[in-house]
Design a protein around this motif. Sequence first.
Motif, PDB file in Angstrom:
ATOM      1  N   GLY A 216       5.812  33.131 -21.755  1.00 44.62           N
ATOM      2  CA  GLY A 216       4.990  34.317 -21.594  1.00 44.62           C
ATOM      3  C   GLY A 216       4.657  34.574 -20.134  1.00 44.62           C
ATOM      4  O   GLY A 216       5.143  33.891 -19.227  1.00 44.62           O
ATOM      5  N   SER A 217       3.821  35.583 -19.896  1.00 43.30           N
ATOM      6  CA  SER A 217       3.443  35.940 -18.524  1.00 43.30           C
ATOM      7  C   SER A 217       2.617  34.845 -17.858  1.00 43.30           C
ATOM      8  O   SER A 217       2.560  34.746 -16.640  1.00 43.30           O
TER       9      SER A 217
ATOM     10  N   SER B 282       6.133  46.484 -23.372  1.00 40.87           N
ATOM     11  CA  SER B 282       7.574  46.721 -23.226  1.00 40.87           C
ATOM     12  C   SER B 282       7.906  48.172 -23.535  1.00 40.87           C
ATOM     13  O   SER B 282       8.777  48.780 -22.902  1.00 40.87           O
TER      14      SER B 282
ATOM     15  N   GLN C  34       0.134  38.718 -27.006  1.00 37.89           N
ATOM     16  CA  GLN C  34      -0.285  39.340 -25.750  1.00 37.89           C
ATOM     17  C   GLN C  34      -1.667  39.953 -25.892  1.00 37.89           C
ATOM     18  O   GLN C  34      -2.002  40.528 -26.936  1.00 37.89           O
TER      19      GLN C  34
ATOM     20  N   ALA D  31      11.947  34.156 -28.329  1.00 36.78           N
ATOM     21  CA  ALA D  31      11.257  32.919 -28.695  1.00 36.78           C
ATOM     22  C   ALA D  31      12.169  32.019 -29.517  1.00 36.78           C
ATOM     23  O   ALA D  31      13.099  32.489 -30.180  1.00 36.78           O
TER      24      ALA D  31
ATOM     25  N   TYR E 145       7.814  30.202 -26.504  1.00 31.58           N
ATOM     26  CA  TYR E 145       8.435  31.217 -25.650  1.00 31.58           C
ATOM     27  C   TYR E 145       7.770  31.180 -24.285  1.00 31.58           C
ATOM     28  O   TYR E 145       6.675  30.612 -24.104  1.00 31.58           O
TER      29      TYR E 145
ATOM     30  N   ARG F 270       7.995  42.620 -26.300  1.00 31.25           N
ATOM     31  CA  ARG F 270       9.162  41.833 -26.739  1.00 31.25           C
ATOM     32  C   ARG F 270       9.207  40.510 -25.997  1.00 31.25           C
ATOM     33  O   ARG F 270       8.955  40.453 -24.801  1.00 31.25           O
ATOM     34  N   HIS F 271       9.544  39.467 -26.725  1.00 30.78           N
ATOM     35  CA  HIS F 271       9.808  38.156 -26.130  1.00 30.78           C
ATOM     36  C   HIS F 271      10.981  37.529 -26.857  1.00 30.78           C
ATOM     37  O   HIS F 271      11.198  37.806 -28.043  1.00 30.78           O
TER      38      HIS F 271
END
Length: 384
Positions: free
Chosen positions: A169-170, A204, A197, A99, A167, A96-97
């Motif tokens: 992200g990591s 998640s 991803q 965005a 968004y 999940r993000h």
Amino acid sequence: MKIIDILRIAVGNLKRNRLRTILTVSGVVVGVGAIVFLVSLGFGLQKLALEKIVNLEALKVITVTPGSKSEVPLNKSVTEKFQKIENVQDVSPIIRHVATFKIEGQEVEQVVYGVRPKYIAMENIKILEGESLSLDLEKEALLSKEILTNLSLNKEDVLGRNISYIYNGSEGKVDGSIKVVGIFEERGIYVPFGTIQSDDGDFSAVRIKVKDKVYVPEVKKTIESMGLNTSIIKDQSEAINQVFYIVNIVLGGFGMIAFFVAAIGIFNTMTISLLERTHEIGVMKAIGGNSKDIAMIFVTESALIGLLGGIFGLTCGWFLGFLLNLLVNLIATQSGGEAVALFSIPPTFALLTIFFSFLISTVAGIWPARRAAKLNPLEALRYE
């Protein structure tokens, strides 16, 4: 005295004072109608909530999330272990993000779900327009109908077109564009897992579908032994039922206030009737009527008021809910929403409501009936 005679006399007495009878029955109708209207709303919302999350296939799905104190990462290697568990059919990771999407010059912030294409079928997500996701790495997206409604857009404005997104992200801020291939009924935006991803990151959540719902407890126990949290639809449905059980009690409590006011009205009506018919009772006793029959006449009158009030109250409560539901659905459909059933009256609840109205009204008439039965015939005949 036969039951049919008691019933005939009681009906005759009620007809003789039509206005008072109508007003007393109306009080019961208001009380019962309020209970039916409020509680049927609770039942309707409960049914609606359960229908949204429960279907036959959903009963086979287990949702896995990281444990609160677990050091076990929810990543690719763990999902491969899930796939090897006996009776597991499918495994679908979710990321999940939040965005920001730019659609037709308008920006909207939405939760975006990265999923495997098979997840759409696993969750029984209904595609309203277009088609579902195809491959893990395709730059595709499914948009919810709600987003189009909120942005005042039509399906032609988005289907087959690219929309931009951004968004965090990591690995920092990520932006790009993606093609809208379908519109679905639920909320959010779905995209193929690989577009947001890589396989070596943490997930998640993971959805696991077993071959049959009978294997759910066994698979659930195996996963929990790995230090991960699990939840199933049955747990969610039980929680929803518990919440609405309390809601229905509270709503019913508000309706009971009106009903007990009506019960006081019945008691008052029967007491006035007793005073008006004291001489009549004396005559009945003088010609051989016994105390039990006289008490039964009063109790029967009170019970009939409750029975009629229960039946008409149930009808009025249902009809009021029907009209309100019709109005809400009319507004919803005109604004692009979906028609739903907000009110539901289970047959058991309907019968219990009528019985309860009958019972309380009968109890309300017992004291006036006992007073009538204990009247001294000589004093009753002299009463003016």
